[in-house]
Design a protein around this motif. Structure first.
Motif, PDB file in Angstrom:
ATOM      1  N   ASN A  48       0.796  -1.226   0.000  1.00  0.00           N
ATOM      2  CA  ASN A  48       0.000   0.000   0.000  1.00  0.00           C
ATOM      3  C   ASN A  48       0.830   1.279   0.000  1.00  0.00           C
ATOM      4  O   ASN A  48       0.356   2.330  -0.417  1.00  0.00           O
ATOM      5  CB  ASN A  48      -0.989  -0.004   1.182  1.00  0.00           C
ATOM      6  CG  ASN A  48      -0.322  -0.040   2.540  1.00  0.00           C
ATOM      7  OD1 ASN A  48       0.839  -0.426   2.676  1.00  0.00           O
ATOM      8  ND2 ASN A  48      -1.059   0.349   3.566  1.00  0.00           N
ATOM      9  N   LYS A  49       2.073   1.224   0.481  1.00  0.00           N
ATOM     10  CA  LYS A  49       2.842   2.467   0.585  1.00  0.00           C
ATOM     11  C   LYS A  49       3.192   3.049  -0.783  1.00  0.00           C
ATOM     12  O   LYS A  49       3.436   4.257  -0.894  1.00  0.00           O
ATOM     13  CB  LYS A  49       4.111   2.245   1.416  1.00  0.00           C
ATOM     14  CG  LYS A  49       3.867   1.701   2.829  1.00  0.00           C
ATOM     15  CD  LYS A  49       2.800   2.453   3.577  1.00  0.00           C
ATOM     16  CE  LYS A  49       2.501   1.970   4.984  1.00  0.00           C
ATOM     17  NZ  LYS A  49       2.139   0.574   5.150  1.00  0.00           N
ATOM     18  N   THR A  50       3.181   2.211  -1.813  1.00  0.00           N
ATOM     19  CA  THR A  50       3.539   2.702  -3.143  1.00  0.00           C
ATOM     20  C   THR A  50       2.571   3.795  -3.614  1.00  0.00           C
ATOM     21  O   THR A  50       2.991   4.792  -4.206  1.00  0.00           O
ATOM     22  CB  THR A  50       3.573   1.530  -4.136  1.00  0.00           C
ATOM     23  OG1 THR A  50       4.479   0.543  -3.634  1.00  0.00           O
ATOM     24  CG2 THR A  50       4.061   1.976  -5.509  1.00  0.00           C
ATOM     25  N   THR A 192      -5.406  -1.214   9.434  1.00  0.00           N
ATOM     26  CA  THR A 192      -5.118   0.195   9.697  1.00  0.00           C
ATOM     27  C   THR A 192      -4.012   0.311  10.737  1.00  0.00           C
ATOM     28  O   THR A 192      -4.059  -0.343  11.778  1.00  0.00           O
ATOM     29  CB  THR A 192      -6.390   0.967  10.138  1.00  0.00           C
ATOM     30  OG1 THR A 192      -6.056   2.347  10.318  1.00  0.00           O
ATOM     31  CG2 THR A 192      -6.990   0.429  11.426  1.00  0.00           C
ATOM     32  N   GLY A 193      -2.983   1.101  10.416  1.00  0.00           N
ATOM     33  CA  GLY A 193      -1.834   1.254  11.315  1.00  0.00           C
ATOM     34  C   GLY A 193      -1.528   2.725  11.518  1.00  0.00           C
ATOM     35  O   GLY A 193      -2.066   3.375  12.412  1.00  0.00           O
ATOM     36  N   SER A 194      -0.672   3.267  10.655  1.00  0.00           N
ATOM     37  CA  SER A 194      -0.320   4.688  10.781  1.00  0.00           C
ATOM     38  C   SER A 194      -1.428   5.598  10.238  1.00  0.00           C
ATOM     39  O   SER A 194      -1.291   6.813  10.251  1.00  0.00           O
ATOM     40  CB  SER A 194       1.003   4.969  10.073  1.00  0.00           C
ATOM     41  OG  SER A 194       0.874   4.787   8.680  1.00  0.00           O
ATOM     42  N   ALA A 195      -2.514   5.002   9.760  1.00  0.00           N
ATOM     43  CA  ALA A 195      -3.796   5.677   9.485  1.00  0.00           C
ATOM     44  C   ALA A 195      -3.986   6.234   8.085  1.00  0.00           C
ATOM     45  O   ALA A 195      -5.112   6.562   7.695  1.00  0.00           O
ATOM     46  CB  ALA A 195      -4.097   6.764  10.524  1.00  0.00           C
ATOM     47  N   GLY A 196      -2.927   6.371   7.311  1.00  0.00           N
ATOM     48  CA  GLY A 196      -3.052   7.004   5.993  1.00  0.00           C
ATOM     49  C   GLY A 196      -3.946   6.246   5.028  1.00  0.00           C
ATOM     50  O   GLY A 196      -4.671   6.862   4.229  1.00  0.00           O
ATOM     51  N   THR A 197      -3.904   4.926   5.102  1.00  0.00           N
ATOM     52  CA  THR A 197      -4.723   4.132   4.187  1.00  0.00           C
ATOM     53  C   THR A 197      -6.197   4.348   4.471  1.00  0.00           C
ATOM     54  O   THR A 197      -6.983   4.686   3.581  1.00  0.00           O
ATOM     55  CB  THR A 197      -4.346   2.638   4.319  1.00  0.00           C
ATOM     56  OG1 THR A 197      -2.955   2.507   3.996  1.00  0.00           O
ATOM     57  CG2 THR A 197      -5.177   1.769   3.386  1.00  0.00           C
ATOM     58  N   LEU A 285      -0.458 -13.324   2.662  1.00  0.00           N
ATOM     59  CA  LEU A 285      -0.698 -12.217   3.607  1.00  0.00           C
ATOM     60  C   LEU A 285       0.583 -11.987   4.397  1.00  0.00           C
ATOM     61  O   LEU A 285       1.596 -12.617   4.151  1.00  0.00           O
ATOM     62  CB  LEU A 285      -1.846 -12.574   4.552  1.00  0.00           C
ATOM     63  CG  LEU A 285      -3.205 -12.873   3.915  1.00  0.00           C
ATOM     64  CD1 LEU A 285      -4.215 -13.277   4.984  1.00  0.00           C
ATOM     65  CD2 LEU A 285      -3.724 -11.671   3.123  1.00  0.00           C
ATOM     66  N   ASP A 286       0.534 -11.092   5.381  1.00  0.00           N
ATOM     67  CA  ASP A 286       1.725 -10.862   6.202  1.00  0.00           C
ATOM     68  C   ASP A 286       1.352 -10.957   7.677  1.00  0.00           C
ATOM     69  O   ASP A 286       0.191 -10.841   8.033  1.00  0.00           O
ATOM     70  CB  ASP A 286       2.332  -9.489   5.883  1.00  0.00           C
ATOM     71  CG  ASP A 286       1.610  -8.370   6.612  1.00  0.00           C
ATOM     72  OD1 ASP A 286       2.049  -7.991   7.723  1.00  0.00           O
ATOM     73  OD2 ASP A 286       0.594  -7.883   6.094  1.00  0.00           O
ATOM     74  N   PRO A 287       2.358 -11.178   8.544  1.00  0.00           N
ATOM     75  CA  PRO A 287       2.082 -11.434   9.963  1.00  0.00           C
ATOM     76  C   PRO A 287       1.778 -10.186  10.799  1.00  0.00           C
ATOM     77  O   PRO A 287       1.382 -10.316  11.962  1.00  0.00           O
ATOM     78  CB  PRO A 287       3.386 -12.069  10.468  1.00  0.00           C
ATOM     79  CG  PRO A 287       4.343 -12.069   9.329  1.00  0.00           C
ATOM     80  CD  PRO A 287       3.787 -11.290   8.218  1.00  0.00           C
ATOM     81  N   HIS A 316      -6.257  -5.792   0.249  1.00  0.00           N
ATOM     82  CA  HIS A 316      -4.991  -6.422   0.624  1.00  0.00           C
ATOM     83  C   HIS A 316      -3.875  -5.389   0.505  1.00  0.00           C
ATOM     84  O   HIS A 316      -3.535  -4.960  -0.589  1.00  0.00           O
ATOM     85  CB  HIS A 316      -4.722  -7.615  -0.297  1.00  0.00           C
ATOM     86  CG  HIS A 316      -3.547  -8.461   0.098  1.00  0.00           C
ATOM     87  ND1 HIS A 316      -2.564  -8.035   0.969  1.00  0.00           N
ATOM     88  CD2 HIS A 316      -3.204  -9.721  -0.258  1.00  0.00           C
ATOM     89  CE1 HIS A 316      -1.674  -8.997   1.123  1.00  0.00           C
ATOM     90  NE2 HIS A 316      -2.040 -10.039   0.388  1.00  0.00           N
ATOM     91  N   THR A 317      -3.311  -5.018   1.641  1.00  0.00           N
ATOM     92  CA  THR A 317      -2.325  -3.942   1.667  1.00  0.00           C
ATOM     93  C   THR A 317      -0.886  -4.417   1.457  1.00  0.00           C
ATOM     94  O   THR A 317       0.047  -3.626   1.520  1.00  0.00           O
ATOM     95  CB  THR A 317      -2.430  -3.200   3.012  1.00  0.00           C
ATOM     96  OG1 THR A 317      -2.539  -4.188   4.057  1.00  0.00           O
ATOM     97  CG2 THR A 317      -3.643  -2.298   3.051  1.00  0.00           C
ATOM     98  N   GLY A 318      -0.697  -5.731   1.243  1.00  0.00           N
ATOM     99  CA  GLY A 318       0.649  -6.244   0.934  1.00  0.00           C
ATOM    100  C   GLY A 318       1.377  -6.757   2.160  1.00  0.00           C
ATOM    101  O   GLY A 318       0.756  -7.157   3.142  1.00  0.00           O
ATOM    102  N   GLY A 319       2.701  -6.755   2.099  1.00  0.00           N
ATOM    103  CA  GLY A 319       3.508  -7.111   3.261  1.00  0.00           C
ATOM    104  C   GLY A 319       4.159  -8.482   3.223  1.00  0.00           C
ATOM    105  O   GLY A 319       4.824  -8.877   4.190  1.00  0.00           O
TER     106      GLY A 319
HETATM  107  C1  PLP Z   1       1.661   0.097   6.465  1.00  0.00           C
HETATM  108  C2  PLP Z   1       0.826  -1.110   6.207  1.00  0.00           C
HETATM  109  C3  PLP Z   1      -0.527  -1.147   6.572  1.00  0.00           C
HETATM  110  C4  PLP Z   1      -1.201  -0.035   7.316  1.00  0.00           C
HETATM  111  O1  PLP Z   1      -1.441   1.077   6.533  1.00  0.00           O
HETATM  112  P1  PLP Z   1      -1.473   2.513   7.251  1.00  0.00           P
HETATM  113  O2  PLP Z   1      -1.680   3.444   6.143  1.00  0.00           O
HETATM  114  O3  PLP Z   1      -0.143   2.643   7.942  1.00  0.00           O
HETATM  115  O4  PLP Z   1      -2.584   2.505   8.219  1.00  0.00           O
HETATM  116  C5  PLP Z   1      -1.262  -2.256   6.260  1.00  0.00           C
HETATM  117  N1  PLP Z   1      -0.694  -3.315   5.654  1.00  0.00           N
HETATM  118  C6  PLP Z   1       0.591  -3.331   5.302  1.00  0.00           C
HETATM  119  C7  PLP Z   1       1.121  -4.553   4.667  1.00  0.00           C
HETATM  120  C8  PLP Z   1       1.400  -2.239   5.574  1.00  0.00           C
HETATM  121  O5  PLP Z   1       2.691  -2.268   5.231  1.00  0.00           O
END
Ligand code: PLP
Length: 340
Positions: A48-50, A192-197, A285-287, A316-319
């Motif tokens: 997702n960071k891309t 959801t983690g650092s919230a940007g997504t 998926l990722d852990p 699916h945000t990757g990882g």
């Molecule tokens: C960073 C990340 C997230 C969370 O996205 P945020 O924008 O940080 O909330 C979810 N999945 C994967 C695989 C990530 O690397």
């Protein structure tokens, strides 16, 4: 302002596919489950960071930056994608890695995303867990500026209004794909983690009146804190996009009951979700993130919170690169057959 007016470097493989998960849907016996493949954004194993970096890196280039600084946990997917993007642009990349888990597993500390950070030519430095990482980045920036570098700092996860534009764009993309096939999405689920997504998605969805409920599955913070940080960023993103106030507090929903023992520590439900997706759908998926979000998705289906006949999209945000930093715990779960 219209999204196309913001500086952007087009590098991601877009649109990412929207696919049906036939075998998983049948296994869970509830809703039709779809997957939006942001694990396939194309840059150094994807993720997702891309999408965020397309806007952040364009801003960096516009400011004449020759050096990027960013930060993340040891197995950060964000730092890996930043390192790859910087490599593509010929810009130096400095990464601060926070030891959030305290693991001394050699693969956790040097394989997976860490290996790829280095392969892309980034310089990494470690910091103890709990460090003020923003302050640490400022200190490194001062050090580099003193040597004449033009530094651009990207916050952890690329989560600021500029980065979140990438996920407003993803919301437009997803709704377009759904429209094209007459798909009415009843629920959208993502980590959801650092919230940007989540903030970018909800801003994009509200800006076009998509009326798709979005659930963020937390990976670290408790619910109240997570929802506050998503809402705060969504408000700032909406302002940047020119639709201030479009996101209401109630639009922001996070479920943080699948975090387990803590950030970066996968529990049995996460390991089961990873095995189920791998064995039924051939999807990695990722852990740390997508495995926990999928554990929430699976639990919602089993508990009937998502019902038969409903159309649920899992973003699916990757990882997957992080899997190679967690081989010991995954192999152990497979061997003891607690999964899949
Ligand atoms: C960073 C990340 C997230 C969370 O996205 P945020 O924008 O940080 O909330 C979810 N999945 C994967 C695989 C990530 O690397």
């Amino acid at each position: 302002m219209h999204l196309a007016r913001f500086p952007r470097i087009f590098l991601a493989h877009l649109p990412t596919p929207l696919e049906r998960l036939e075998r998983l849907s049948r296994e869970l016996g509830g809703p039709d489950i779809w997957i939006k493949r942001d694990d396939c954004t194309g840059l150094s194993t994807g993720g997702n960071k891309t999408r965020k970096l397309e806007f952040l890196m364009a801003e960096a280039v516009a400011q004449g930056a020759d050096t990027i600084i960013t930060q993340g946990a040891t197995q950060s997917n964000h730092t890996r994608q930043t390192a790859a993007f910087a490599a593509k642009l010929g810009i130096a990349c400095y990464i601060l890695l926070e030891d959030r888990t305290g693991s001394n597993d050699p693969n956790y500390n040097s394989n997976g995303n860490v290996l790829l950070d280095h392969l892309h030519g980034a310089t990494t430095e470690k910091r103890p867990g709990g460090s003020d990482m923003q302050a640490e980045m400022e200190m490194v920036a001062d050090r580099l500026r003193a040597t004449g570098r033009n530094v651009y700092i990207i916050p952890g996860g690329g989560s600021n209004p500029t980065g979140a534009l990438g996920y407003a764009n993803c919301a437009y993309e997803l709704v377009g794909q759904a429209n094209d096939r007459g798909l009415i999405i009843d629920h959208l689920v993502t980590a959801t983690g650092s919230a940007g997504t989540q903030a970018g998605l909800i801003t994009g969805l509200k800006a076009i009146n998509a009326q798709i409920p979005l659930s963020g599955m937390g990976v670290r913070a408790p619910k109240d804190k997570q929802e506050e940080s998503v809402f705060n960023l969504a408000e700032r993103t909406a302002e940047k996009l020119g639709c201030p106030g479009v996101v209401k507090r109630d639009d922001v929903v996070a479920d943080c009951s699948y975090v387990g023992a803590g950030y970066g520590v996968p529990g049995p439900d996460t390991l089961e979700a990873i095995a189920i997706f791998a064995k039924l759908e051939g999807i990695l998926l990722d852990p740390v993130y997508s495995g926990k979000a999928a554990a929430g998705l699976i639990d919602y289906c089993r508990k009937g919170r998502f019902k038969a006949g409903e159309q649920v999209v899992f973003l699916h945000t990757g990882g997957s690169a992080a899997l190679f930093g967690y081989d010991a715990v995954i192999s152990k779960a497979l061997a003891t057959a607690t999964v899949g």
